[in-house]
Design a protein around this motif. Structure first.
Motif, PDB file in Angstrom:
ATOM      1  N   UNK A  87       0.978  -0.620  -0.583  1.00  0.00           N
ATOM      2  CA  UNK A  87       0.412  -0.126  -0.181  1.00  0.00           C
ATOM      3  C   UNK A  87       1.007   1.664   0.101  1.00  0.00           C
ATOM      4  N   UNK A  88       1.608   1.629   0.916  1.00  0.00           N
ATOM      5  CA  UNK A  88       3.069   2.922   0.881  1.00  0.00           C
ATOM      6  C   UNK A  88       3.518   2.738  -0.535  1.00  0.00           C
ATOM      7  N   UNK A  89       3.671   1.516  -0.920  1.00  0.00           N
ATOM      8  CA  UNK A  89       5.118   1.644  -1.677  1.00  0.00           C
ATOM      9  C   UNK A  89       4.033   2.315  -3.187  1.00  0.00           C
ATOM     10  N   UNK A  90       2.673   1.890  -3.009  1.00  0.00           N
ATOM     11  CA  UNK A  90       1.300   2.321  -4.541  1.00  0.00           C
ATOM     12  C   UNK A  90       2.073   3.840  -4.379  1.00  0.00           C
ATOM     13  N   UNK A  91       1.715   3.894  -3.489  1.00  0.00           N
ATOM     14  CA  UNK A  91       1.198   5.343  -3.053  1.00  0.00           C
ATOM     15  C   UNK A  91       3.052   6.455  -3.071  1.00  0.00           C
ATOM     16  N   UNK A  92       3.925   5.906  -2.632  1.00  0.00           N
ATOM     17  CA  UNK A  92       5.328   6.243  -2.251  1.00  0.00           C
ATOM     18  C   UNK A  92       5.644   5.903  -4.115  1.00  0.00           C
TER      19      UNK A  92
ATOM     20  N   UNK B  93      -7.605   6.328  -6.283  1.00  0.00           N
ATOM     21  CA  UNK B  93      -6.936   4.839  -6.707  1.00  0.00           C
ATOM     22  C   UNK B  93      -6.657   3.923  -5.110  1.00  0.00           C
ATOM     23  N   UNK B  94      -6.348   4.749  -4.071  1.00  0.00           N
ATOM     24  CA  UNK B  94      -6.305   4.256  -3.125  1.00  0.00           C
ATOM     25  C   UNK B  94      -7.412   3.525  -2.225  1.00  0.00           C
ATOM     26  N   UNK B  95      -8.206   4.693  -2.743  1.00  0.00           N
ATOM     27  CA  UNK B  95      -9.904   3.852  -2.751  1.00  0.00           C
ATOM     28  C   UNK B  95     -10.280   2.746  -2.907  1.00  0.00           C
ATOM     29  N   UNK B  96     -10.116   3.100  -4.202  1.00  0.00           N
ATOM     30  CA  UNK B  96     -10.267   1.585  -4.836  1.00  0.00           C
ATOM     31  C   UNK B  96      -9.874   0.428  -4.853  1.00  0.00           C
ATOM     32  N   UNK B  97      -8.579   0.908  -4.347  1.00  0.00           N
ATOM     33  CA  UNK B  97      -7.748  -0.651  -4.358  1.00  0.00           C
ATOM     34  C   UNK B  97      -7.943  -1.101  -3.266  1.00  0.00           C
ATOM     35  N   UNK B  98      -8.027  -0.158  -1.837  1.00  0.00           N
ATOM     36  CA  UNK B  98      -8.215  -0.603  -0.801  1.00  0.00           C
ATOM     37  C   UNK B  98      -9.482   0.313   0.016  1.00  0.00           C
TER      38      UNK B  98
ATOM     39  N   UNK C  56      -3.221   0.857   7.314  1.00  0.00           N
ATOM     40  CA  UNK C  56      -5.660   1.648   6.761  1.00  0.00           C
ATOM     41  C   UNK C  56      -4.778   3.058   7.411  1.00  0.00           C
ATOM     42  N   UNK C  57      -4.948   3.379   8.359  1.00  0.00           N
ATOM     43  CA  UNK C  57      -5.063   4.451   9.287  1.00  0.00           C
ATOM     44  C   UNK C  57      -4.140   5.695   8.904  1.00  0.00           C
ATOM     45  N   UNK C  58      -2.596   5.244   8.387  1.00  0.00           N
ATOM     46  CA  UNK C  58      -2.004   6.155   8.124  1.00  0.00           C
ATOM     47  C   UNK C  58      -2.339   6.200   6.595  1.00  0.00           C
ATOM     48  N   UNK C  59      -2.561   5.578   5.618  1.00  0.00           N
ATOM     49  CA  UNK C  59      -3.456   6.070   3.663  1.00  0.00           C
ATOM     50  C   UNK C  59      -4.256   7.034   4.337  1.00  0.00           C
ATOM     51  N   UNK C  60      -5.707   6.505   4.801  1.00  0.00           N
ATOM     52  CA  UNK C  60      -6.776   7.048   4.878  1.00  0.00           C
ATOM     53  C   UNK C  60      -6.364   8.871   5.446  1.00  0.00           C
ATOM     54  N   UNK C  61      -5.661   9.239   6.482  1.00  0.00           N
ATOM     55  CA  UNK C  61      -5.473  10.359   7.312  1.00  0.00           C
ATOM     56  C   UNK C  61      -4.317  11.119   5.901  1.00  0.00           C
TER      57      UNK C  61
END
Length: 90
Positions: free
Chosen positions: A1-6, A60-65, A76-81
């Motif tokens: 998840x973090x790798x995708x965003x990064x 894309x983050x919300x679609x994937x996860x 999850x909380x960190x990415x959602x925040x």
């Protein structure tokens, strides 16, 4: 998840730097373009594209996860925040 965003955020940052439109560069760029309506319009276009791409990353983050909204784990909380913060800034 973090790798995708990064990866996506780094690619966006690199594209903005190469275009001379990274937020850290914009002050100097706008100063140089005073009186150049076409140049300023191009900078605005690049800026709108960057905002669209940033929104695309959040979407894309919300679609994937889809579980991000539950904030069930610290990751999850960190990415959602971050997604919430980014959307407020857009």
């Amino acid at each position: 998840m973090f790798a995708f965003d990064d990866i996506r955020l780094q690619a966006l940052q690199k594209a903005l730097i190469e275009a001379g439109s990274h937020p850290r560069q914009q002050g100097d760029l706008l100063e140089q373009l005073q009186g150049d309506a076409l140049g300023l319009a191009e900078v605005a276009l690049v800026g709108r594209e960057a905002l669209w791409q940033l929104q695309s990353i959040v979407n894309a983050c919300y679609r994937r996860w889809p579980q991000l909204t539950d904030r069930a784990s610290p990751a999850d909380a960190a990415v959602a925040d971050w997604c919430d913060w980014a959307m407020r800034k857009l």
